[in-house]
Design a protein around this motif. Structure first.
Motif, PDB file in Angstrom:
ATOM      1  N   ALA B  96     -10.420  86.610 -44.856  1.00 50.17           N
ATOM      2  CA  ALA B  96     -10.550  85.355 -44.027  1.00 50.17           C
ATOM      3  C   ALA B  96     -10.779  84.747 -44.197  1.00 50.17           C
ATOM      4  O   ALA B  96     -11.101  83.755 -45.538  1.00 50.17           O
ATOM      5  CB  ALA B  96     -11.999  85.915 -43.167  1.00 50.17           C
ATOM      6  N   ARG B  97     -11.037  83.971 -44.140  1.00 47.42           N
ATOM      7  CA  ARG B  97     -10.662  82.076 -44.180  1.00 47.42           C
ATOM      8  C   ARG B  97     -11.527  81.829 -43.675  1.00 47.42           C
ATOM      9  O   ARG B  97     -12.393  82.311 -41.985  1.00 47.42           O
ATOM     10  CB  ARG B  97      -9.405  81.362 -43.381  1.00 47.42           C
ATOM     11  N   VAL B  98     -12.645  80.439 -43.864  1.00 48.66           N
ATOM     12  CA  VAL B  98     -14.121  80.104 -42.831  1.00 48.66           C
ATOM     13  C   VAL B  98     -13.505  78.817 -42.220  1.00 48.66           C
ATOM     14  O   VAL B  98     -12.376  78.619 -42.380  1.00 48.66           O
ATOM     15  CB  VAL B  98     -15.183  79.436 -44.246  1.00 48.66           C
ATOM     16  N   GLU B  99     -14.270  78.947 -41.049  1.00 48.95           N
ATOM     17  CA  GLU B  99     -13.537  78.539 -39.635  1.00 48.95           C
ATOM     18  C   GLU B  99     -15.265  77.106 -39.534  1.00 48.95           C
ATOM     19  O   GLU B  99     -16.088  78.207 -39.446  1.00 48.95           O
ATOM     20  CB  GLU B  99     -13.178  79.162 -38.820  1.00 48.95           C
ATOM     21  N   ARG B 100     -14.814  76.450 -39.410  1.00 51.37           N
ATOM     22  CA  ARG B 100     -15.930  75.378 -39.096  1.00 51.37           C
ATOM     23  C   ARG B 100     -16.328  75.989 -37.295  1.00 51.37           C
ATOM     24  O   ARG B 100     -15.816  76.022 -36.604  1.00 51.37           O
ATOM     25  CB  ARG B 100     -14.782  73.986 -38.101  1.00 51.37           C
ATOM     26  N   PRO B 101     -17.475  76.101 -37.712  1.00 49.40           N
ATOM     27  CA  PRO B 101     -18.902  76.446 -36.769  1.00 49.40           C
ATOM     28  C   PRO B 101     -18.673  75.534 -36.084  1.00 49.40           C
ATOM     29  O   PRO B 101     -19.084  74.081 -35.917  1.00 49.40           O
ATOM     30  CB  PRO B 101     -19.581  76.858 -37.220  1.00 49.40           C
ATOM     31  N   SER B 102     -18.545  76.248 -34.724  1.00 44.47           N
ATOM     32  CA  SER B 102     -19.495  74.691 -33.794  1.00 44.47           C
ATOM     33  C   SER B 102     -20.649  74.022 -33.046  1.00 44.47           C
ATOM     34  O   SER B 102     -21.412  72.835 -33.359  1.00 44.47           O
ATOM     35  CB  SER B 102     -18.914  74.726 -31.706  1.00 44.47           C
ATOM     36  N   MET B 103     -22.087  75.042 -34.144  1.00 40.34           N
ATOM     37  CA  MET B 103     -23.221  75.164 -34.623  1.00 40.34           C
ATOM     38  C   MET B 103     -23.429  75.867 -35.453  1.00 40.34           C
ATOM     39  O   MET B 103     -23.496  76.569 -36.143  1.00 40.34           O
ATOM     40  CB  MET B 103     -24.278  75.667 -33.030  1.00 40.34           C
ATOM     41  N   VAL B 104     -24.756  75.001 -35.744  1.00 42.99           N
ATOM     42  CA  VAL B 104     -25.450  75.697 -37.604  1.00 42.99           C
ATOM     43  C   VAL B 104     -26.664  75.691 -36.512  1.00 42.99           C
ATOM     44  O   VAL B 104     -27.771  74.194 -36.711  1.00 42.99           O
ATOM     45  CB  VAL B 104     -24.870  74.459 -38.487  1.00 42.99           C
ATOM     46  N   GLU B 105     -27.594  77.296 -36.811  1.00 40.77           N
ATOM     47  CA  GLU B 105     -28.720  77.420 -36.532  1.00 40.77           C
ATOM     48  C   GLU B 105     -29.642  77.750 -37.965  1.00 40.77           C
ATOM     49  O   GLU B 105     -28.867  78.804 -38.486  1.00 40.77           O
ATOM     50  CB  GLU B 105     -29.071  77.831 -35.953  1.00 40.77           C
ATOM     51  N   GLY B 106     -30.419  76.664 -38.163  1.00 39.06           N
ATOM     52  CA  GLY B 106     -31.568  77.716 -39.650  1.00 39.06           C
ATOM     53  C   GLY B 106     -31.336  77.696 -40.831  1.00 39.06           C
ATOM     54  O   GLY B 106     -31.477  78.011 -41.925  1.00 39.06           O
ATOM     55  N   VAL B 107     -30.045  76.695 -41.129  1.00 37.21           N
ATOM     56  CA  VAL B 107     -29.497  76.690 -42.396  1.00 37.21           C
ATOM     57  C   VAL B 107     -29.993  75.168 -42.997  1.00 37.21           C
ATOM     58  O   VAL B 107     -30.158  75.181 -44.205  1.00 37.21           O
ATOM     59  CB  VAL B 107     -28.311  76.592 -42.231  1.00 37.21           C
TER      60      VAL B 107
END
Lengths: 154, 154
Positions: B96-107
């Motif tokens: 798989a390729r990484v995909e740009r998420p719309s939200m980032v939580e707790g990182v």
């Protein structure tokens, strides 16, 4: 299982191999050596590999850089069983063990916020290595446990 | 040069291989994934390896753990070209390729010290991924540069 699979991290052409690092301490070894990958040098790390002697061990391979005895002796604080191999053209040309230094300069941060070494002064931190930890030469604060938490960010 | 020497970090039996990480970002990848070696899991890292596509790239191999798409998508913030390989019995069973998420939580940690997510409240940090960085959902602070400096320590 082939040698390749057993090795996990393969041979390097030139540089330093730090073997028999206490399992789980590799990232702290990198921090002490000031290695974070941004310099562009090739570095390989293997964490928690099976080891007859240590149960689990870490390995760090730094390509194109030969570490000095002074640099590696500081590592003894967190990886007392570590061994150092200097490699040239894929051959080990020098082997050494880390030795407990008597003094550690500029590597650890004093936890005492009032210590002169933690202020905005041109004073490098300096710790004497004592039986039960390290002692700040400026304020006598002793760090006994969790040394890695006190490693100075570069 | 043998395959072994070219590989630098050898094959794993089971787990996740993250390849084509932006050169020098491997330690930040480990930080985002909460990997510091203390869990005892085998992890291999190669930094600044030659890459046709990226010039220099990092590789991270996590043995015995299959990362989920959610976990790896966060990595796109610092390693947009990263590819993920799930390995079982030495064979790649999923790519798989990484995909740009719309939200980032707790990182990430909000740099605004007055933000509710940085206080002693049971509030997890939450950032919307926007064109020029990430924006705190609580106080609208935008982090544009040097995202790795804001990665939360586990």
């Amino acid at each position: 299982m082939t040698d390749d699979r057993k090795l996990r991290v393969s041979k390097i052409r030139n540089g330093t191999v730090i073997d028999h690092i206490t399992g789980g301490q590799a990232l702290n070894v990198l921090a002490i050596l000031g290695i974070d990958g941004t310099s562009g040098d090739s570095v390989s790390v293997a964490m928690n590999m099976p080891s007859d002697r240590l149960g689990k061990k870490d390995i760090v391979k730094v390509e194109g850089r030969e570490l000095s005895q002074d640099e590696v002796d500081v590592l003894s604080l967190i990886a007392p069983a570590a061994s150092i191999n200097i490699v040239r053209e894929f051959e080990v040309v020098e082997k050494a063990r880390v030795e407990r230094p008597s003094m550690v300069e500029g590597v650890l941060e004093c936890p005492n916020h009032n210590c002169i070494s933690t202020e905005d002064e041109p004073v490098q931190s300096r710790f004497a290595v004592v039986d039960d930890g390290v002692r700040c030469e400026y304020c006598d604060t002793i760090i006994r446990d969790d040394l890695p938490a006190h490693i100075l960010a570069e």
